[in-house]
Design an enzyme around this catalytic site. Sequence first.
Site, mmCIF file in Angstrom:
data_model
loop_
_atom_site.group_PDB
_atom_site.id
_atom_site.type_symbol
_atom_site.label_atom_id
_atom_site.label_comp_id
_atom_site.label_asym_id
_atom_site.label_seq_id
_atom_site.Cartn_x
_atom_site.Cartn_y
_atom_site.Cartn_z
ATOM 1 N N HIS A 85 42.142 42.504 40.671
ATOM 2 C CA HIS A 85 42.113 43.664 41.574
ATOM 3 C C HIS A 85 42.468 43.294 43.012
ATOM 4 C CE1 HIS A 85 40.627 46.283 38.512
ATOM 5 N NE2 HIS A 85 39.459 45.677 38.402
ATOM 6 N N ASP B 118 42.388 43.317 30.367
ATOM 7 C CA ASP B 118 41.114 43.791 30.897
ATOM 8 C C ASP B 118 41.018 45.305 30.709
ATOM 9 O OD1 ASP B 118 38.969 42.607 33.121
ATOM 10 O OD2 ASP B 118 39.322 44.734 33.388
ATOM 11 N N HIS C 159 40.149 47.346 32.886
ATOM 12 C CA HIS C 159 40.607 47.953 34.134
ATOM 13 C C HIS C 159 42.040 47.495 34.442
ATOM 14 C CE1 HIS C 159 36.172 47.392 34.524
ATOM 15 N NE2 HIS C 159 36.232 48.659 34.899
ATOM 16 N N ASP D 256 36.069 43.098 28.930
ATOM 17 C CA ASP D 256 35.205 44.255 29.115
ATOM 18 C C ASP D 256 35.674 45.487 28.341
ATOM 19 O OD1 ASP D 256 37.347 44.153 30.831
ATOM 20 O OD2 ASP D 256 36.199 44.528 32.650
#
Length: 307
Positions: free
Chosen positions: A126, A163, A165, A244
């Site tokens: 990120h 991931d 995200h 995740d």
Amino acid sequence: MATGFYSHADCLQHEMGQWHPECPARLQAIEDQLIASRIGELIERESAPLADEAALLRVHTKAHVDYLRARSPQSGYAEIDPDTSMNPHTWTAALRAAGAAVAATDAVIEGRYDNAFCSVRPPGHHAEPARAMGFCFFNNVAIAARHALEVHKLERVAIIDFDVHHGNGTEAAFSNDARVLMCSIFQHPFYPFTGADNQAPNMCNVPIAARSKGMVVREAIDMIWLPRLDAFKPQMLFVSAGFDAHREDDLGNMALVEDDYAWITQQIRLVADKYAKGRIVSCLEGGYNLSALGRSVVAHVRALADI
């Protein structure tokens, strides 16, 4: 197949409060599962060095690096955003995480390992060139990929991100860079609410609906990622390995299991074997259910090492 495993005790010292899911116990859970599975005896352990500023500046602005250095507190916490903060050890841990990715890249390109996994934190995908966010300070995978391109003079590298995200920081670093193909899957709509729209030509982002199981993800990879990777013929692959999207992880809402992560890793390895002399560097991103994280990393590392 020789697989390097990079980590450092400094990565355990960074923490953002007892309430925070991105916690030191994540790396301890991975170690516990490596021991329980007995594959810890079959991988080569390496101590992560500190990244130098030149490596950071291949991706991040000097203002960003200087800002984080200045924000590093003597005690307590310094908030970067509502869910991202620094303690007195964060700066060093972040340098170790980025340094692991760079050192692993050197080792794989030089032929000391076929591939490598970096069991490090804080995570990175990120982190944008000029902004830390989403638990991330420096973009470890982006720094490693840029190192391969600019120091080792590779012409084409692929970045794989599974991931839950979207890796907005990695996309920001490489959007419209023809030397890089980024392939990602991520739950959508979901934090950070990027990746689905206005993709650059070198982005292969595949939004996935919440509650999707492994077969949906496998089909997307088979039909969308793999043809793009075959056409691109990367000379090295980098992996943002977030776990995740596991069905037991409360920070996402997808339903992958360990077998899915093993399958995804096998597909990555087949591409690497075909075009990139087997060269892969994988870096830990998310994964917050400790048991699921440890088991999933074992599945990933088993597939990397072909054991």
